[in-house]
Design a protein around this motif. Structure first.
Motif, PDB file in Angstrom:
ATOM      1  N   ASN A 109       0.825  -1.200   0.000  1.00  0.00           N
ATOM      2  CA  ASN A 109       0.000   0.000   0.000  1.00  0.00           C
ATOM      3  C   ASN A 109       0.870   1.264   0.000  1.00  0.00           C
ATOM      4  O   ASN A 109       0.553   2.255  -0.651  1.00  0.00           O
ATOM      5  CB  ASN A 109      -0.912  -0.015   1.225  1.00  0.00           C
ATOM      6  CG  ASN A 109      -2.276   0.571   0.934  1.00  0.00           C
ATOM      7  OD1 ASN A 109      -2.881   0.253  -0.086  1.00  0.00           O
ATOM      8  ND2 ASN A 109      -2.770   1.424   1.813  1.00  0.00           N
ATOM      9  N   LEU A 110       1.979   1.213   0.729  1.00  0.00           N
ATOM     10  CA  LEU A 110       2.875   2.364   0.798  1.00  0.00           C
ATOM     11  C   LEU A 110       3.486   2.664  -0.562  1.00  0.00           C
ATOM     12  O   LEU A 110       3.522   3.816  -1.011  1.00  0.00           O
ATOM     13  CB  LEU A 110       3.975   2.100   1.829  1.00  0.00           C
ATOM     14  CG  LEU A 110       5.031   3.213   1.977  1.00  0.00           C
ATOM     15  CD1 LEU A 110       4.373   4.495   2.480  1.00  0.00           C
ATOM     16  CD2 LEU A 110       6.135   2.753   2.933  1.00  0.00           C
ATOM     17  N   ALA A 169      -6.463   5.021  -0.305  1.00  0.00           N
ATOM     18  CA  ALA A 169      -5.273   4.386   0.269  1.00  0.00           C
ATOM     19  C   ALA A 169      -5.610   3.620   1.548  1.00  0.00           C
ATOM     20  O   ALA A 169      -5.039   2.551   1.807  1.00  0.00           O
ATOM     21  CB  ALA A 169      -4.208   5.435   0.543  1.00  0.00           C
ATOM     22  N   LEU A 170      -6.531   4.155   2.334  1.00  0.00           N
ATOM     23  CA  LEU A 170      -6.880   3.526   3.616  1.00  0.00           C
ATOM     24  C   LEU A 170      -7.906   2.420   3.460  1.00  0.00           C
ATOM     25  O   LEU A 170      -8.019   1.552   4.331  1.00  0.00           O
ATOM     26  CB  LEU A 170      -7.407   4.590   4.589  1.00  0.00           C
ATOM     27  CG  LEU A 170      -6.401   5.687   4.977  1.00  0.00           C
ATOM     28  CD1 LEU A 170      -7.072   6.728   5.838  1.00  0.00           C
ATOM     29  CD2 LEU A 170      -5.197   5.082   5.687  1.00  0.00           C
ATOM     30  N   TRP A 171      -8.676   2.460   2.388  1.00  0.00           N
ATOM     31  CA  TRP A 171      -9.719   1.461   2.179  1.00  0.00           C
ATOM     32  C   TRP A 171      -9.109   0.150   1.698  1.00  0.00           C
ATOM     33  O   TRP A 171      -8.272   0.140   0.811  1.00  0.00           O
ATOM     34  CB  TRP A 171     -10.723   1.984   1.148  1.00  0.00           C
ATOM     35  CG  TRP A 171     -11.891   1.069   0.923  1.00  0.00           C
ATOM     36  CD1 TRP A 171     -12.619   0.403   1.862  1.00  0.00           C
ATOM     37  CD2 TRP A 171     -12.459   0.707  -0.345  1.00  0.00           C
ATOM     38  NE1 TRP A 171     -13.614  -0.323   1.258  1.00  0.00           N
ATOM     39  CE2 TRP A 171     -13.548  -0.164  -0.096  1.00  0.00           C
ATOM     40  CE3 TRP A 171     -12.169   1.061  -1.663  1.00  0.00           C
ATOM     41  CZ2 TRP A 171     -14.330  -0.696  -1.110  1.00  0.00           C
ATOM     42  CZ3 TRP A 171     -12.947   0.529  -2.667  1.00  0.00           C
ATOM     43  CH2 TRP A 171     -14.021  -0.333  -2.402  1.00  0.00           C
ATOM     44  N   ALA A 223      -7.486   5.932  -8.074  1.00  0.00           N
ATOM     45  CA  ALA A 223      -6.834   7.166  -7.627  1.00  0.00           C
ATOM     46  C   ALA A 223      -6.247   7.954  -8.792  1.00  0.00           C
ATOM     47  O   ALA A 223      -6.002   9.161  -8.665  1.00  0.00           O
ATOM     48  CB  ALA A 223      -5.731   6.838  -6.618  1.00  0.00           C
ATOM     49  N   GLY A 224      -6.017   7.287  -9.920  1.00  0.00           N
ATOM     50  CA  GLY A 224      -5.469   7.992 -11.073  1.00  0.00           C
ATOM     51  C   GLY A 224      -6.374   9.095 -11.580  1.00  0.00           C
ATOM     52  O   GLY A 224      -5.893  10.127 -12.069  1.00  0.00           O
ATOM     53  N   LEU A 225      -7.684   8.921 -11.457  1.00  0.00           N
ATOM     54  CA  LEU A 225      -8.614   9.939 -11.954  1.00  0.00           C
ATOM     55  C   LEU A 225      -8.545  11.231 -11.141  1.00  0.00           C
ATOM     56  O   LEU A 225      -8.453  12.315 -11.720  1.00  0.00           O
ATOM     57  CB  LEU A 225     -10.029   9.377 -11.999  1.00  0.00           C
ATOM     58  CG  LEU A 225     -10.220   8.200 -12.973  1.00  0.00           C
ATOM     59  CD1 LEU A 225     -11.648   7.680 -12.909  1.00  0.00           C
ATOM     60  CD2 LEU A 225      -9.877   8.614 -14.402  1.00  0.00           C
ATOM     61  N   PRO A 226      -8.570  11.184  -9.789  1.00  0.00           N
ATOM     62  CA  PRO A 226      -8.378  12.434  -9.039  1.00  0.00           C
ATOM     63  C   PRO A 226      -7.026  13.089  -9.300  1.00  0.00           C
ATOM     64  O   PRO A 226      -6.929  14.322  -9.342  1.00  0.00           O
ATOM     65  CB  PRO A 226      -8.503  11.997  -7.571  1.00  0.00           C
ATOM     66  CG  PRO A 226      -9.274  10.734  -7.608  1.00  0.00           C
ATOM     67  CD  PRO A 226      -8.937  10.072  -8.899  1.00  0.00           C
ATOM     68  N   CYS A 227      -5.992  12.275  -9.503  1.00  0.00           N
ATOM     69  CA  CYS A 227      -4.672  12.849  -9.791  1.00  0.00           C
ATOM     70  C   CYS A 227      -4.674  13.568 -11.138  1.00  0.00           C
ATOM     71  O   CYS A 227      -4.112  14.666 -11.269  1.00  0.00           O
ATOM     72  CB  CYS A 227      -3.609  11.753  -9.775  1.00  0.00           C
ATOM     73  SG  CYS A 227      -3.234  11.102  -8.133  1.00  0.00           S
ATOM     74  N   THR A 228      -5.298  12.964 -12.142  1.00  0.00           N
ATOM     75  CA  THR A 228      -5.392  13.620 -13.443  1.00  0.00           C
ATOM     76  C   THR A 228      -6.200  14.910 -13.349  1.00  0.00           C
ATOM     77  O   THR A 228      -5.838  15.937 -13.935  1.00  0.00           O
ATOM     78  CB  THR A 228      -6.034  12.676 -14.471  1.00  0.00           C
ATOM     79  OG1 THR A 228      -5.228  11.503 -14.602  1.00  0.00           O
ATOM     80  CG2 THR A 228      -6.152  13.346 -15.836  1.00  0.00           C
TER      81      THR A 228
END
Length: 544
Positions: free
Chosen positions: A367-368, A429-431, A443-448
């Motif tokens: 996860n890290l 990340a926590l889920w 998570a790639g979508l929020p980063c984009t």
């Protein structure tokens, strides 16, 4: 035989389809939707990364401004063979991207969207080529994963939204290498001849690098497999060279006929040979330059890339692995040794990484490792307003201080959006409800969105907003503007006119001449009338 009435308190039998097994129609609908899910997700990622807000931010100087202005002058002059920049011959790149941008501008009008659209379409085709190739040689899930990683990577997103030639070049590099690999697996003449076609188009898009990368990478891969003779036999194909020369040679001959040795010196020697031998325009760096660069270019999938590096030990396990790793490693080593260094050069070897990373996606268990890079990226984006508020007053150079200190760029909505996207990725990340790969892909979508909806618009407003504003002011006022100690060709795009360079000694400029310059050059101008000053960009009138 009846079992009799149910006993009081005994559980009643469940009605089939009510709480037990799903109804048949629902199960069939779910199965029918599954094949559509991956294409829809990929289409959403491509739209978000490449087309969302494509024309919403000003052109970045120097590169986007230079390509945009050269295209504007091409249409103004009606000259579709040679390129010009602010009235001077331009030798930086071949002609294909200018043709495509000119066609787009002709259809849609001169603006940021039209100038960037060819690159966005080329990048979408690049992603489609990755999908088709990986689906042929691997499996459907890996193919969509590779395409999804490509569509969400920071490097491809930025280059695909730029009005420059690199997205087009990367498309042709990918197509040529994919056909070379197809030929290596199944030596049909059609594969190698089509590779020559893509290389010819690449020569029209960027130049000799379109021949260098597939030629050298394939030689390395064939040689490691003990098949150097097969490579040599393939590259001596007369029909292949006839295709390549038919595509690329006519423009090179026309340009040489027009400009003669100046074209050879400007394009081949300065912008190709000299880039390898000496840092061009100050773009130098150590041999380790690309090691941190690749970690940024592959965001938010940097952790998956680090996990994929373990596959180097098995690069000769199968022919496909050999070709993919040789492709990436040649680009990394060659451009690390070349004197001129720019981050996007490494994208010429990113395509094989997207495929290799997709194959390793289920091996990502930490996860890290998966979430530290995207969380760090979003943390930096969220902290950027505070960081600039702290740093800007300490900067001594007035141009940089004024550019970074512009109020209003980071409003409440911007800051709230950055924190919301950071919280969303932290929640993923926590889920623990899905595998690390699926959560990372989500998570790639929020980063984009943070990149194209927050970071790039903010940087464009800081650096380019005042340039565009000054140009539009000069256009409305009808001022004849010359530039002095500043190189922002997008000013000419927005003003709709060539901006010649003023004499090196400003006192030699005509009386009443309006000059475009930077605030850190004002002292050298002497007494002038300030017409515009914002973000370090200045319009000043010389004494009459």
């Amino acid at each position: 035989m009846s079992s009799g009435p149910a006993r009081e308190g005994a559980p009643l039998p469940r009605a089939q389809g009510a709480r037990g097994r799903r109804p048949a129609w629902l199960a069939n609908s779910a199965r029918a939707a599954v094949p559509l899910l991956l294409p829809l997700l990929l289409a959403g990622a491509v739209f978000l990364g490449l087309f969302f807000g494509l024309g919403a931010v000003p052109l970045f100087d120097v590169d986007e401004g230079a390509f945009g202005e050269a295209t504007r002058e091409m249409l103004e002059r009606g000259d579709y063979v040679s390129t010009w920049l602010n009235g001077q011959a331009r030798y930086d790149k071949p002609i294909l991207i200018y043709w495509l941008q000119a066609a787009s501008v002709h259809l849609l009008g001169l603006d940021e969207f039209a100038l960037r659209l060819p690159s966005a379409l080329a990048s979408a085709a690049w992603i489609a080529a990755i999908l088709a190739f990986a689906r042929r040689f691997l499996d459907r899930g890996t193919a969509y994963a590779a395409a999804f990683i490509a569509a969400g990577s920071a490097g491809l997103t930025v280059i695909g939204r730029g009005a420059i030639a690199d997205a087009l070049l990367n498309l042709f590099l990918a197509l040529s290498m994919f056909d070379i690999i197809r030929y290596a697996m199944n030596p049909r003449p059609a594969w190698r001849r089509r590779a020559f076609l893509w290389i010819g188009l690449g020569l029209l898009a960027k130049g000799p690098v379109a021949l260098l990368v597939p030629g050298a990478a394939s030689l390395l891969a064939f040689s490691l497999q003990g098949r150097a003779a097969d490579w040599w036999r393939a590259v001596r194909d007369p029909a292949g060279w006839a295709i390549l020369l038919a595509v690329a040679l006519p423009w090179y001959l026309l340009e040489y006929e027009r400009r003669g040795d100046a074209f050879l010196a400007g394009f081949f020697l300065r912008h190709n040979v000299e880039r390898v031998l000496a840092p061009l325009q100050g773009h130098g760096g150590s041999p380790l330059y690309y090691l941190p660069a690749i970690l940024v270019l592959l965001l938010p999938y940097t952790g998956l890339f680090l996990r994929t590096l373990t596959g180097l030990r098995r690069m000769n396990a199968a022919p496909l692995d050999t070709f993919l790793w040789c492709w990436f490693l040649f680009v990394l080593v060659f451009f690390s040794l070349a004197a001129t260094k720019l981050p996007h050069y490494l994208l010429y070897g990113a395509t094989p990484l997207f495929i290799l990373m997709a194959r390793q996606r289920h091996a990502l268990r930490s996860n890290l490792l998966a979430f530290a890079p995207p969380l760090l990226f979003l943390g930096v984006v969220a902290a950027l307003p505070r960081l600039l508020e702290y740093l800007a007053p300490t900067i001594r150079n007035p141009y940089v201080r004024e550019a970074l200190g512009q109020a209003g760029v980071f409003g409440p909505a911007w800051r709230a959006g950055a924190l919301a996207l950071l919280a969303a990725v932290l929640g993923l990340a926590l889920w623990r409800g899905m595998s690390p790969w699926r959560r990372l892909a989500a998570a790639g979508l929020p980063c984009t969105l943070a990149l194209v909806g927050l970071l790039l618009p903010a940087l464009a407003e800081l650096q380019q907003g005042p340039v565009k504003e000054a140009a539009l002011l000069a256009r409305r006022a009808g001022w004849d503007v010359h530039s002095w100690r500043i190189n922002v060709p997008s000013f000419s795009v927005y003003r709709g006119a060539v901006t010649p360079a003023a004499p090196a000694a400003p006192q030699l400029a005509s009386r009443g001449q309006v000059l475009l310059t930077r605030s850190d050059a004002l002292a050298a101008l002497g007494p002038v009338e300030l017409l515009y000053r914002k973000g370090g960009i200045v319009l000043a009138r010389m004494p009459r």
